[in-house]
Structure formats: C-alpha cells, structure tokens
Scaffold this motif. Structure first.
Motif, PDB file in Angstrom:
ATOM      1  N   SER A 118      -7.156   8.643 119.190  1.00 43.92           N
ATOM      2  CA  SER A 118      -7.331   9.251 117.881  1.00 43.92           C
ATOM      3  C   SER A 118      -6.459  10.491 117.765  1.00 43.92           C
ATOM      4  O   SER A 118      -6.277  11.234 118.727  1.00 43.92           O
ATOM      5  CB  SER A 118      -8.797   9.635 117.675  1.00 43.92           C
ATOM      6  N   THR A 120      -6.632  13.710 115.315  1.00 44.61           N
ATOM      7  CA  THR A 120      -7.575  14.256 114.351  1.00 44.61           C
ATOM      8  C   THR A 120      -7.761  15.747 114.542  1.00 44.61           C
ATOM      9  O   THR A 120      -7.251  16.337 115.493  1.00 44.61           O
ATOM     10  CB  THR A 120      -8.931  13.527 114.483  1.00 44.61           C
ATOM     11  N   GLU A 122     -11.061  16.555 114.237  1.00 48.69           N
ATOM     12  CA  GLU A 122     -12.510  16.433 114.392  1.00 48.69           C
ATOM     13  C   GLU A 122     -12.945  16.664 115.830  1.00 48.69           C
ATOM     14  O   GLU A 122     -12.149  16.549 116.757  1.00 48.69           O
ATOM     15  CB  GLU A 122     -12.965  15.042 113.939  1.00 48.69           C
ATOM     16  N   THR A 127     -15.305  12.042 116.478  1.00 49.98           N
ATOM     17  CA  THR A 127     -14.339  11.007 116.837  1.00 49.98           C
ATOM     18  C   THR A 127     -15.058   9.791 117.417  1.00 49.98           C
ATOM     19  O   THR A 127     -14.749   8.650 117.053  1.00 49.98           O
ATOM     20  CB  THR A 127     -13.303  11.562 117.825  1.00 49.98           C
ATOM     21  N   LYS A 160      -4.566  20.366 115.912  1.00 53.83           N
ATOM     22  CA  LYS A 160      -4.654  18.902 115.974  1.00 53.83           C
ATOM     23  C   LYS A 160      -5.018  18.482 117.394  1.00 53.83           C
ATOM     24  O   LYS A 160      -4.497  19.023 118.369  1.00 53.83           O
ATOM     25  CB  LYS A 160      -3.331  18.257 115.579  1.00 53.83           C
TER      26      LYS A 160
END
Length: 169
Positions: A118, A120, A122, A127, A160
């Motif tokens: 991933s 993200t 988050e 995730t 990120k």
C-alpha cells in the motif's frame, strides 16, 4: 472596583468562547486525513499491533495464529523502501525482483504465500482494514496455510507511507 469586576466578568466570558474549525474536505466531500507520523518510540509497537490484529481476524475466521518472522520483516522493509524509491506501489523491485526473490534473498526457507502492499498516508490499522475490504488482499491475510507474517514500512519526509505485508508458511 466596578470597572475591575466588569473587566473580569468579560474576560471570563470571552475565555469560555471557543472557535470551531471545520475540517478541510477532499474532492469527494470526505475530511482530509490527518498526517500520521511514525515516531521512533511508536515504530516498535506497529508490528505487534498488526500481528495482534491479523491474529484476531484469523481467529474470527476460524484460522490459526501466525507468528512474526524476522526474515519476512526484512524482506518487507526492503520492498517498502524500494517502492518509495520507484514512487509506485507494485510487487516488483527496482531490480526486477519478485516477492519470492526477495524472501529467498533474506534466507526465508518456507513457502511465500502472498504479499500486500500500500501507498498511503493512513495508519497501519486503516491500511489493514482496506486490505480486508478487498477479496484478493483479504485472501492473503486469511490464507489457511499461513504460519508466518512479515510486516514493515517506509515513511517519506512528506508523510507518505509505503506498507508491505508478507505471509508465509
């Protein structure tokens, strides 16, 4: 004295006033996520939160627990950093390596069952939730043959995060 009393009363009333700010919204109308920064002290807890969460999900599905595996963690860490360098989430390394190649390089002798990735901003649990919402990534987490888990990440200065989860047996 009257002036001082009035002044204090106004000061107290003003201090009780609060301003509310509305959250910034994305194009889809949902609030923009808050930046999740992984601190050095918090990073040691992330893998255990994922392990506990994955095992809870597996138990709810009637499956056995998995154990954290240092070799799979190392392969996951390498791939997370490499995805950041490539600036794209995909399963192949910048050198053309596959997930199977990466787990062999770190000396993992079991079967590599799957890899979830991933890109993200988050948290690890958000995730994991996103992975559980998709049949293909959910099947990696709930593979009944799995006995080992590797999990790692790389966070860029922008915030990120590149997450990698590996399952093996």
């Amino acid at each position: 004295m009257r002036f001082l009393g009035s002044f204090l009363a106004v000061a107290i009333l003003l201090s009780a006033c609060t301003t509310t700010t509305t959250p910034q919204l994305a194009a889809d109308g949902k609030p923009l996520p808050k930046l999740y920064r992984i601190s050095k002290s918090g990073s040691s807890k992330i893998q255990f939160r994922i392990l506990d969460s994955v095992n809870s999900l597996r138990k709810a599905a009637g499956l056995g627990e998995v154990q954290m595996n240092a070799q799979l963690n190392a392969a996951a860490a390498t791939h997370s950093r490499d995805m950041s360098g490539q600036n794209r989430p995909w399963h192949f390394g910048s050198d053309g390596s596959s997930p199977l190649d990466r787990v062999r390089r770190v000396g993992y002798t079991g079967d590599m069952l799957g890899e979830n990735i991933s890109e993200t901003y988050e948290t690890e649990l958000e995730t994991l939730g996103a992975w559980m919402d998709k049949p293909d990534t959910r099947s990696v987490i709930l593979d009944d043959r799995a006995s080992n888990l590797g999990f790692s990440w790389f966070q860029e200065s922008s915030g990120k995060i590149w997450w990698t989860l590996l399952m093996g047996s």
